[in-house]
Write a protein that holds these residues in place. Structure first.
Motif, PDB file in Angstrom:
ATOM      1  N   PRO A  39       0.817  -1.209   0.000  1.00 56.23           N
ATOM      2  CA  PRO A  39       0.000   0.000   0.000  1.00 56.23           C
ATOM      3  C   PRO A  39       0.857   1.268   0.000  1.00 56.23           C
ATOM      4  CG  PRO A  39       0.055  -0.942   2.200  1.00 56.23           C
ATOM      5  CD  PRO A  39       0.777  -1.899   1.293  1.00 56.23           C
ATOM      6  N   LEU A  40       0.304   2.309  -0.556  1.00 57.79           N
ATOM      7  CA  LEU A  40       0.872   3.651  -0.444  1.00 57.79           C
ATOM      8  C   LEU A  40       0.186   4.318   0.744  1.00 57.79           C
ATOM      9  CD1 LEU A  40       0.634   4.681  -4.210  1.00 57.79           C
ATOM     10  CD2 LEU A  40       2.624   3.746  -3.002  1.00 57.79           C
ATOM     11  N   SER A  41       0.914   5.170   1.461  1.00 49.56           N
ATOM     12  CA  SER A  41       0.345   5.851   2.624  1.00 49.56           C
ATOM     13  C   SER A  41       0.483   7.354   2.475  1.00 49.56           C
ATOM     14  CB  SER A  41       1.061   5.403   3.907  1.00 49.56           C
ATOM     15  OG  SER A  41       0.880   4.026   4.112  1.00 49.56           O
ATOM     16  N   ASP A  42      -0.468   8.071   3.058  1.00 48.89           N
ATOM     17  CA  ASP A  42      -0.435   9.530   3.011  1.00 48.89           C
ATOM     18  C   ASP A  42       0.434  10.089   4.146  1.00 48.89           C
ATOM     19  OD1 ASP A  42      -2.005   9.375   5.311  1.00 48.89           O
ATOM     20  OD2 ASP A  42      -3.868   9.913   4.278  1.00 48.89           O
ATOM     21  N   ALA A  43       0.431  11.404   4.316  1.00 43.08           N
ATOM     22  CA  ALA A  43       1.294  12.068   5.290  1.00 43.08           C
ATOM     23  C   ALA A  43       0.996  11.682   6.738  1.00 43.08           C
ATOM     24  CB  ALA A  43       1.186  13.586   5.130  1.00 43.08           C
ATOM     25  N   VAL A  44      -0.212  11.183   7.002  1.00 43.56           N
ATOM     26  CA  VAL A  44      -0.550  10.777   8.378  1.00 43.56           C
ATOM     27  C   VAL A  44      -0.505   9.264   8.553  1.00 43.56           C
ATOM     28  CG1 VAL A  44      -1.875  12.869   8.905  1.00 43.56           C
ATOM     29  CG2 VAL A  44      -3.042  10.878   7.939  1.00 43.56           C
ATOM     30  N   GLY A  45      -0.008   8.558   7.530  1.00 48.21           N
ATOM     31  CA  GLY A  45       0.176   7.126   7.637  1.00 48.21           C
ATOM     32  C   GLY A  45      -1.022   6.271   7.265  1.00 48.21           C
ATOM     33  N   GLU A  46      -2.062   6.873   6.706  1.00 51.23           N
ATOM     34  CA  GLU A  46      -3.240   6.113   6.274  1.00 51.23           C
ATOM     35  C   GLU A  46      -3.033   5.594   4.855  1.00 51.23           C
ATOM     36  OE1 GLU A  46      -5.718   5.287   8.091  1.00 51.23           O
ATOM     37  OE2 GLU A  46      -5.659   6.685   9.764  1.00 51.23           O
ATOM     38  N   MET A  47      -3.473   4.354   4.607  1.00 49.21           N
ATOM     39  CA  MET A  47      -3.372   3.789   3.259  1.00 49.21           C
ATOM     40  C   MET A  47      -4.202   4.633   2.290  1.00 49.21           C
ATOM     41  SD  MET A  47      -3.590  -0.323   3.993  1.00 49.21           S
ATOM     42  CE  MET A  47      -5.046  -0.189   5.033  1.00 49.21           C
ATOM     43  N   CYS A  48      -3.617   4.906   1.114  1.00 47.60           N
ATOM     44  CA  CYS A  48      -4.310   5.760   0.146  1.00 47.60           C
ATOM     45  C   CYS A  48      -4.112   5.299  -1.295  1.00 47.60           C
ATOM     46  CB  CYS A  48      -3.861   7.207   0.304  1.00 47.60           C
ATOM     47  SG  CYS A  48      -2.111   7.455  -0.054  1.00 47.60           S
ATOM     48  N   GLY A  49      -3.513   4.136  -1.490  1.00 45.80           N
ATOM     49  CA  GLY A  49      -3.267   3.632  -2.835  1.00 45.80           C
ATOM     50  C   GLY A  49      -2.438   2.367  -2.778  1.00 45.80           C
ATOM     51  N   SER A  50      -2.025   1.905  -3.955  1.00 41.42           N
ATOM     52  CA  SER A  50      -1.256   0.666  -4.057  1.00 41.42           C
ATOM     53  C   SER A  50      -0.232   0.774  -5.167  1.00 41.42           C
ATOM     54  CB  SER A  50      -2.170  -0.517  -4.411  1.00 41.42           C
ATOM     55  OG  SER A  50      -3.214  -0.663  -3.503  1.00 41.42           O
ATOM     56  N   MET A  51       0.902   0.066  -4.982  1.00 44.26           N
ATOM     57  CA  MET A  51       1.891  -0.098  -6.022  1.00 44.26           C
ATOM     58  C   MET A  51       2.298  -1.570  -5.986  1.00 44.26           C
ATOM     59  SD  MET A  51       5.052  -0.446  -7.454  1.00 44.26           S
ATOM     60  CE  MET A  51       6.003  -0.698  -5.989  1.00 44.26           C
ATOM     61  N   ILE A  52       2.087  -2.258  -7.104  1.00 40.43           N
ATOM     62  CA  ILE A  52       2.365  -3.691  -7.182  1.00 40.43           C
ATOM     63  C   ILE A  52       3.082  -3.971  -8.492  1.00 40.43           C
ATOM     64  CG2 ILE A  52       1.337  -5.996  -7.267  1.00 40.43           C
ATOM     65  CD1 ILE A  52      -1.125  -4.817  -5.843  1.00 40.43           C
ATOM     66  N   VAL A  53       4.135  -4.761  -8.428  1.00 42.59           N
ATOM     67  CA  VAL A  53       4.810  -5.231  -9.642  1.00 42.59           C
ATOM     68  C   VAL A  53       4.408  -6.688  -9.835  1.00 42.59           C
ATOM     69  CG1 VAL A  53       7.016  -5.709 -10.753  1.00 42.59           C
ATOM     70  CG2 VAL A  53       6.714  -3.603  -9.440  1.00 42.59           C
ATOM     71  N   ILE A  54       3.904  -6.989 -11.031  1.00 43.71           N
ATOM     72  CA  ILE A  54       3.474  -8.347 -11.349  1.00 43.71           C
ATOM     73  C   ILE A  54       4.279  -8.872 -12.536  1.00 43.71           C
ATOM     74  CG2 ILE A  54       1.175  -8.048 -10.374  1.00 43.71           C
ATOM     75  CD1 ILE A  54       0.085  -7.653 -13.202  1.00 43.71           C
ATOM     76  N   ASP A  55       4.327 -10.180 -12.652  1.00 46.38           N
ATOM     77  CA  ASP A  55       5.023 -10.843 -13.753  1.00 46.38           C
ATOM     78  C   ASP A  55       3.972 -11.551 -14.599  1.00 46.38           C
ATOM     79  OD1 ASP A  55       6.837 -12.026 -15.453  1.00 46.38           O
ATOM     80  OD2 ASP A  55       7.678 -13.378 -13.937  1.00 46.38           O
ATOM     81  N   VAL A  56       3.697 -10.990 -15.787  1.00 49.72           N
ATOM     82  CA  VAL A  56       2.651 -11.502 -16.679  1.00 49.72           C
ATOM     83  C   VAL A  56       3.160 -11.512 -18.115  1.00 49.72           C
ATOM     84  CG1 VAL A  56       0.716 -10.835 -15.202  1.00 49.72           C
ATOM     85  CG2 VAL A  56       1.617  -9.203 -16.847  1.00 49.72           C
ATOM     86  N   GLU A  57       2.342 -12.051 -19.018  1.00 51.35           N
ATOM     87  CA  GLU A  57       2.749 -12.202 -20.409  1.00 51.35           C
ATOM     88  C   GLU A  57       2.927 -10.878 -21.143  1.00 51.35           C
ATOM     89  OE1 GLU A  57       0.963 -14.253 -24.421  1.00 51.35           O
ATOM     90  OE2 GLU A  57       0.618 -15.246 -22.501  1.00 51.35           O
ATOM     91  N   ASP A  58       1.998  -9.939 -20.915  1.00 49.29           N
ATOM     92  CA  ASP A  58       2.062  -8.666 -21.627  1.00 49.29           C
ATOM     93  C   ASP A  58       1.246  -7.619 -20.875  1.00 49.29           C
ATOM     94  OD1 ASP A  58      -0.635  -9.259 -22.285  1.00 49.29           O
ATOM     95  OD2 ASP A  58      -0.071 -10.061 -24.237  1.00 49.29           O
ATOM     96  N   LEU A  59       1.262  -6.399 -21.396  1.00 46.58           N
ATOM     97  CA  LEU A  59       0.564  -5.286 -20.747  1.00 46.58           C
ATOM     98  C   LEU A  59      -0.945  -5.518 -20.698  1.00 46.58           C
ATOM     99  CD1 LEU A  59       1.115  -2.608 -19.356  1.00 46.58           C
ATOM    100  CD2 LEU A  59       0.973  -1.489 -21.582  1.00 46.58           C
ATOM    101  N   ALA A  60      -1.494  -6.128 -21.724  1.00 50.94           N
ATOM    102  CA  ALA A  60      -2.936  -6.422 -21.742  1.00 50.94           C
ATOM    103  C   ALA A  60      -3.307  -7.364 -20.596  1.00 50.94           C
ATOM    104  CB  ALA A  60      -3.349  -7.015 -23.089  1.00 50.94           C
ATOM    105  N   ALA A  61      -2.476  -8.379 -20.362  1.00 55.50           N
ATOM    106  CA  ALA A  61      -2.732  -9.309 -19.256  1.00 55.50           C
ATOM    107  C   ALA A  61      -2.641  -8.587 -17.923  1.00 55.50           C
ATOM    108  CB  ALA A  61      -1.741 -10.468 -19.301  1.00 55.50           C
ATOM    109  N   ALA A  62      -1.723  -7.650 -17.805  1.00 54.75           N
ATOM    110  CA  ALA A  62      -1.585  -6.878 -16.565  1.00 54.75           C
ATOM    111  C   ALA A  62      -2.825  -6.034 -16.311  1.00 54.75           C
ATOM    112  CB  ALA A  62      -0.350  -5.985 -16.644  1.00 54.75           C
ATOM    113  N   LYS A  63      -3.333  -5.405 -17.356  1.00 48.68           N
ATOM    114  CA  LYS A  63      -4.523  -4.576 -17.203  1.00 48.68           C
ATOM    115  C   LYS A  63      -5.736  -5.429 -16.838  1.00 48.68           C
ATOM    116  CE  LYS A  63      -2.900  -0.776 -20.052  1.00 48.68           C
ATOM    117  NZ  LYS A  63      -3.104   0.029 -21.260  1.00 48.68           N
TER     118      LYS A  63
END
Length: 88
Positions: A39-63
């Motif tokens: 998770p991504l966190s804001d200035a007060v430490g609350e979750m506010c988003g996500s960043m994930i790296v995945i291993d897939v065949e192509d960009l279409a599969a990732a989407k």
């Protein structure tokens, strides 16, 4: 191919994130494509988003993978991006 999935939550949607978190974590485990992320966190430490790296065949599969994430299906995100990522 590694793809970075970058998502920002809609403002005020932390309760929805918390309600769907276990389903999201289960999805990550079940699909088996996650290289790393968290998770991504804001200035007060609350979750506010996500960043994930995945291993897939192509960009279409990732989407497709990102669209099937329980967070996305619940309407949590205001921003959803997918980029090919190269480790250096």
């Amino acid at each position: 191919m590694h793809v970075a999935i970058y998502n920002i939550d809609k403002p005020g949607h932390l309760p929805l994130r918390k309600e769907t978190r276990q389903a999201h974590l289960d999805y990550l485990a079940e699909t088996g494509v996650v290289v790393f992320g968290g998770p991504l966190s804001d200035a007060v430490g609350e979750m506010c988003g996500s960043m994930i790296v995945i291993d897939v065949e192509d960009l279409a599969a990732a989407k497709e993978w990102a669209a099937n994430d329980p967070y996305a299906k619940a309407g949590l995100f205001s921003v959803m991006h997918a980029y090919v990522w190269t480790r250096v």
